[in-house]
Design a protein around this motif. Structure first.
Motif, PDB file in Angstrom:
ATOM      1  N   VAL A   2       0.861  -1.178   0.000  1.00 27.86           N
ATOM      2  CA  VAL A   2       0.000   0.000   0.000  1.00 27.86           C
ATOM      3  C   VAL A   2       0.891   1.219   0.000  1.00 27.86           C
ATOM      4  O   VAL A   2       1.847   1.298   0.771  1.00 27.86           O
ATOM      5  CB  VAL A   2      -0.925   0.016   1.237  1.00 27.86           C
ATOM      6  N   GLY A   3       0.596   2.156  -0.870  1.00 23.48           N
ATOM      7  CA  GLY A   3       1.397   3.371  -0.959  1.00 23.48           C
ATOM      8  C   GLY A   3       0.610   4.595  -0.557  1.00 23.48           C
ATOM      9  O   GLY A   3      -0.600   4.683  -0.786  1.00 23.48           O
ATOM     10  N   ARG A   4       1.299   5.516   0.073  1.00 25.08           N
ATOM     11  CA  ARG A   4       0.709   6.817   0.409  1.00 25.08           C
ATOM     12  C   ARG A   4       1.776   7.855   0.081  1.00 25.08           C
ATOM     13  O   ARG A   4       2.904   7.751   0.530  1.00 25.08           O
ATOM     14  CB  ARG A   4       0.375   6.863   1.894  1.00 25.08           C
ATOM     15  N   TRP A   5       1.426   8.828  -0.737  1.00 20.16           N
ATOM     16  CA  TRP A   5       2.385   9.850  -1.133  1.00 20.16           C
ATOM     17  C   TRP A   5       1.674  11.162  -1.405  1.00 20.16           C
ATOM     18  O   TRP A   5       0.450  11.206  -1.561  1.00 20.16           O
ATOM     19  CB  TRP A   5       3.194   9.415  -2.361  1.00 20.16           C
ATOM     20  N   CYS A   6       2.474  12.222  -1.440  1.00 19.07           N
ATOM     21  CA  CYS A   6       1.919  13.553  -1.713  1.00 19.07           C
ATOM     22  C   CYS A   6       1.763  13.715  -3.214  1.00 19.07           C
ATOM     23  O   CYS A   6       2.677  13.404  -3.983  1.00 19.07           O
ATOM     24  CB  CYS A   6       2.835  14.636  -1.176  1.00 19.07           C
ATOM     25  N   GLY A   7       0.608  14.215  -3.622  1.00 28.46           N
ATOM     26  CA  GLY A   7       0.360  14.468  -5.029  1.00 28.46           C
ATOM     27  C   GLY A   7       1.119  15.696  -5.501  1.00 28.46           C
ATOM     28  O   GLY A   7       1.848  16.331  -4.739  1.00 28.46           O
ATOM     29  N   LYS A   8       0.939  16.050  -6.752  1.00 31.80           N
ATOM     30  CA  LYS A   8       1.634  17.200  -7.323  1.00 31.80           C
ATOM     31  C   LYS A   8       1.370  18.446  -6.489  1.00 31.80           C
ATOM     32  O   LYS A   8       0.254  18.701  -6.056  1.00 31.80           O
ATOM     33  CB  LYS A   8       1.184  17.414  -8.761  1.00 31.80           C
ATOM     34  N   HIS A   9       2.411  19.203  -6.248  1.00 24.38           N
ATOM     35  CA  HIS A   9       2.369  20.470  -5.501  1.00 24.38           C
ATOM     36  C   HIS A   9       1.831  20.305  -4.080  1.00 24.38           C
ATOM     37  O   HIS A   9       1.321  21.257  -3.502  1.00 24.38           O
ATOM     38  CB  HIS A   9       1.552  21.522  -6.262  1.00 24.38           C
ATOM     39  N   PHE A  10       1.913  19.110  -3.527  1.00 25.68           N
ATOM     40  CA  PHE A  10       1.471  18.811  -2.159  1.00 25.68           C
ATOM     41  C   PHE A  10       0.007  19.201  -1.923  1.00 25.68           C
ATOM     42  O   PHE A  10      -0.382  19.586  -0.835  1.00 25.68           O
ATOM     43  CB  PHE A  10       2.370  19.513  -1.122  1.00 25.68           C
ATOM     44  N   LYS A  11      -0.835  19.114  -2.961  1.00 26.07           N
ATOM     45  CA  LYS A  11      -2.241  19.514  -2.814  1.00 26.07           C
ATOM     46  C   LYS A  11      -3.097  18.436  -2.179  1.00 26.07           C
ATOM     47  O   LYS A  11      -4.124  18.733  -1.603  1.00 26.07           O
ATOM     48  CB  LYS A  11      -2.814  19.924  -4.170  1.00 26.07           C
ATOM     49  N   ARG A  12      -2.707  17.193  -2.301  1.00 28.65           N
ATOM     50  CA  ARG A  12      -3.477  16.127  -1.662  1.00 28.65           C
ATOM     51  C   ARG A  12      -2.585  14.917  -1.406  1.00 28.65           C
ATOM     52  O   ARG A  12      -1.548  14.751  -2.041  1.00 28.65           O
ATOM     53  CB  ARG A  12      -4.697  15.751  -2.465  1.00 28.65           C
ATOM     54  N   ASP A  43       6.440   2.147 -12.838  1.00 27.92           N
ATOM     55  CA  ASP A  43       5.047   1.780 -13.105  1.00 27.92           C
ATOM     56  C   ASP A  43       4.056   2.888 -12.720  1.00 27.92           C
ATOM     57  O   ASP A  43       3.099   3.146 -13.443  1.00 27.92           O
ATOM     58  CB  ASP A  43       4.670   0.493 -12.367  1.00 27.92           C
ATOM     59  N   LEU A  44       4.281   3.538 -11.582  1.00 24.62           N
ATOM     60  CA  LEU A  44       3.345   4.565 -11.111  1.00 24.62           C
ATOM     61  C   LEU A  44       3.811   5.991 -11.395  1.00 24.62           C
ATOM     62  O   LEU A  44       3.057   6.938 -11.190  1.00 24.62           O
ATOM     63  CB  LEU A  44       3.104   4.402  -9.605  1.00 24.62           C
ATOM     64  N   ASP A  45       5.041   6.144 -11.826  1.00 24.74           N
ATOM     65  CA  ASP A  45       5.606   7.448 -12.147  1.00 24.74           C
ATOM     66  C   ASP A  45       5.475   8.439 -10.983  1.00 24.74           C
ATOM     67  O   ASP A  45       5.070   9.587 -11.157  1.00 24.74           O
ATOM     68  CB  ASP A  45       4.941   8.017 -13.416  1.00 24.74           C
ATOM     69  N   VAL A  46       5.799   7.960  -9.785  1.00 23.21           N
ATOM     70  CA  VAL A  46       5.756   8.816  -8.598  1.00 23.21           C
ATOM     71  C   VAL A  46       7.099   9.530  -8.474  1.00 23.21           C
ATOM     72  O   VAL A  46       8.155   8.903  -8.539  1.00 23.21           O
ATOM     73  CB  VAL A  46       5.487   7.976  -7.325  1.00 23.21           C
ATOM     74  N   ASP A  47       7.050  10.835  -8.305  1.00 25.28           N
ATOM     75  CA  ASP A  47       8.264  11.631  -8.132  1.00 25.28           C
ATOM     76  C   ASP A  47       8.893  11.257  -6.785  1.00 25.28           C
ATOM     77  O   ASP A  47       8.266  11.425  -5.742  1.00 25.28           O
ATOM     78  CB  ASP A  47       7.908  13.114  -8.161  1.00 25.28           C
ATOM     79  N   PRO A  48      10.132  10.771  -6.775  1.00 22.28           N
ATOM     80  CA  PRO A  48      10.770  10.360  -5.524  1.00 22.28           C
ATOM     81  C   PRO A  48      10.830  11.466  -4.466  1.00 22.28           C
ATOM     82  O   PRO A  48      10.784  11.189  -3.280  1.00 22.28           O
ATOM     83  CB  PRO A  48      12.189   9.947  -5.948  1.00 22.28           C
TER      84      PRO A  48
END
Length: 167
Positions: A2-12, A43-48
């Motif tokens: 399960v992943g939890r991360w900040c979206g673009k510009h920390f908006k959500r 695969d998810l293209d999450v910015d590190p």
């Protein structure tokens, strides 16, 4: 996973099931780190830089994976050990001699099919055994004993008289 991360510009804050992986055999920390990195970065293209925390069960493999990912790839991420496991470890430091002694006898008596049958008759449900999840096992047994407390004295008297186990 399960992943939890900040979206673009920390908006959500994003959270989702990243993957469900079944392994044929035990993996090591390096392979786990590689799998996680592939899932997150490719695969998810999450910015590190947007990953701020890894919450994990505190087994050695997970620790090795976290330590190999965080110094360079995910340098903003903090480590958060499994809270339930942490509470269980803290609880193990509390001296509950009578409870631990009782649970030891309970598990010994549970080996008898006759005791389990009598428990089901007295309590209206099957006798709990050890859970597959280590930190949860003791709580599950204690909770079962608590809910069965009103009938426990009669049950113990019966199995002692019947000679099934030392009550």
């Amino acid at each position: 996973l399960v992943g939890r991360w900040c979206g673009k510009h920390f908006k959500r804050l994003e959270q989702r099931l990243i993957a469900f992986v079944t392994l044929d055999k035990h993996t090591d920390g390096a392979k786990l780190a590689s799998t996680l990195n592939k899932l997150l970065a490719k695969d998810l293209d999450v910015d590190p830089d947007m990953i701020v925390q890894f919450a994990r069960y505190s087994c050695a493999t997970n620790g090795v994976a976290w330590r190999s990912l965080t110094p360079t790839l995910y340098s903003n991420a903090e480590d958060w050990l499994c809270f339930s496991h942490t509470l269980s470890n803290a609880g193990d430091k509390v001296p509950l001699t009578r409870l631990n002694n009782f649970i030891s006898h309970y598990l010994t008596a549970r080996a008898s099919g006759a005791v389990r049958e009598r428990w089901a008759a007295d309590m209206g449900k099957s006798m709990k055994g050890s859970s597959n999840v280590r930190w949860y096992a003791k709580w599950e047994l204690c909770n079962d004993l608590t809910t069965c407390w009103p009938n426990l004295r009669n049950h113990l008297s019966y199995i002692e008289e019947a000679g099934y186990a030392q009550a």
